[in-house]
Write an enzyme that holds these catalytic residues in place. Structure first.
Site, short mmCIF file in Angstrom:
data_model
loop_
_atom_site.label_atom_id
_atom_site.label_comp_id
_atom_site.label_asym_id
_atom_site.label_seq_id
_atom_site.Cartn_x
_atom_site.Cartn_y
_atom_site.Cartn_z
N HIS A 110 -25.33 -14.63 42.18
CA HIS A 110 -23.88 -14.66 42.03
C HIS A 110 -23.27 -13.26 42.03
CE1 HIS A 110 -24.29 -13.41 37.78
NE2 HIS A 110 -25.36 -14.19 37.78
N ASP A 111 -22.12 -13.16 42.67
CA ASP A 111 -21.27 -11.96 42.65
C ASP A 111 -21.89 -10.77 43.38
OD1 ASP A 111 -19.12 -13.08 40.86
OD2 ASP A 111 -20.82 -13.20 39.48
N GLY B 41 -27.78 -10.87 39.85
CA GLY B 41 -26.32 -10.95 39.93
C GLY B 41 -25.66 -9.59 40.01
#
Length: 260
Positions: free
Chosen positions: A122-123, A140
């Site tokens: 994520h991200d 992440g």
């Protein structure tokens, strides 16, 4: 030419598919997914939304793209996965959406090659023309700039940055920011081992530019200087080299410790 959807594929009515998109057997395309012209989705892929995929990508097979972030703080907020153009994404790659607290978007640029079992958490933000070899993994919030190569079984700790033209050796575990042009050794300690001179030559860097980058590397890693003093010398070298300026700018933007 219209889309070519295998009869066994499941396409949500709310998904949007461009011209000449192909979807292979037993693949799932969920709601709030947008797939650009000419993209090929191979067999057994799962694409859930919100996800935006550009044109002329090839997801070879068994790719899981747009799934929920693997983060306990995620509470179901709307987040996205955005993939650019002309990427090749091989078997069993996993690409997660962002988190609300991390900016909300996982972003992959153009012309990247993600080999089997690559994981992008994520991200993360990935630039253009990168290669992720088999089983390479990003935690992440990792940023990977253009023309980076991640060798097999390498990984990056969350919030790390990997600068443009860096080369991460096989099995290396990166736990700090990797400056542009740097080669990280093939060991679990992830230590700098010189510059990626061969990669720079392949991308058209002439001998004068490579010499300036080597000089900057020696200032940063070989001279034994405190970081503050090394940065002062790099600032002087940057007056005659845009490449050294880019390296110094990367260091100045850092929030995590520099890999040294």
């Amino acid at each position: 030419m219209s889309t070519d959807i295998h009869p066994s594929a499941v396409i949500d009515p709310k998904a949007r598919l461009g011209a000449n998109v192909r979807v292979g057997p037993f693949s799932l395309v969920g709601a709030d997914v947008e797939i650009g012209d000419g993209t090929v989705i191979g067999p057994h892929c799962s694409i859930t939304g919100p996800t935006r995929i550009g044109h002329d990508n090839h997801l070879v097979g068994h790719v899981a793209a747009g799934g929920d972030p693997q983060d306990k703080k995620f509470a179901g907020e709307r987040t996205e996965l955005v993939i650019g153009d002309r990427n090749v994404i091989r078997e069993f790659v996993t690409l997660n959406r962002g988190t609300g607290s991390g900016g909300g978007i996982t972003r992959i640029g153009d012309d990247n090659l993600l080999l089997a079992y690559t994981h992008v958490a994520h991200d993360c933000v990935i630039g253009n023309h990168c290669v992720f070899s088999n089983n390479s993994t990003l935690a992440g919030h990792v940023t990977v700039e253009d023309w980076v190569i991640m060798s097999g079984f390498s990984g990056a700790h969350q919030f790390c940055r990997i600068g443009a033209h860096a080369f991460i050796g096989m099995g290396a575990l990166v736990n700090g920011d990797v400056p542009p042009y740097t080669m990280v050794g093939s060991d679990s300690l992830g230590r700098p081992r010189g510059i990626n001179s061969e990669g720079l030559k392949r991308r058209g860097f002439d001998s004068e530019r490579i010499s300036a980058i080597k000089r900057a590397y020696r200032t940063l890693y070989v001279a034994g200087l405190p970081l503050a003093e090394a940065k002062q010398q790099l600032a002087e070298q940057a007056q005659s080299s845009d490449d050294v300026r880019a390296l110094l700018d990367f260091i100045e933007r850092g929030e995590r410790p520099l890999l040294r």
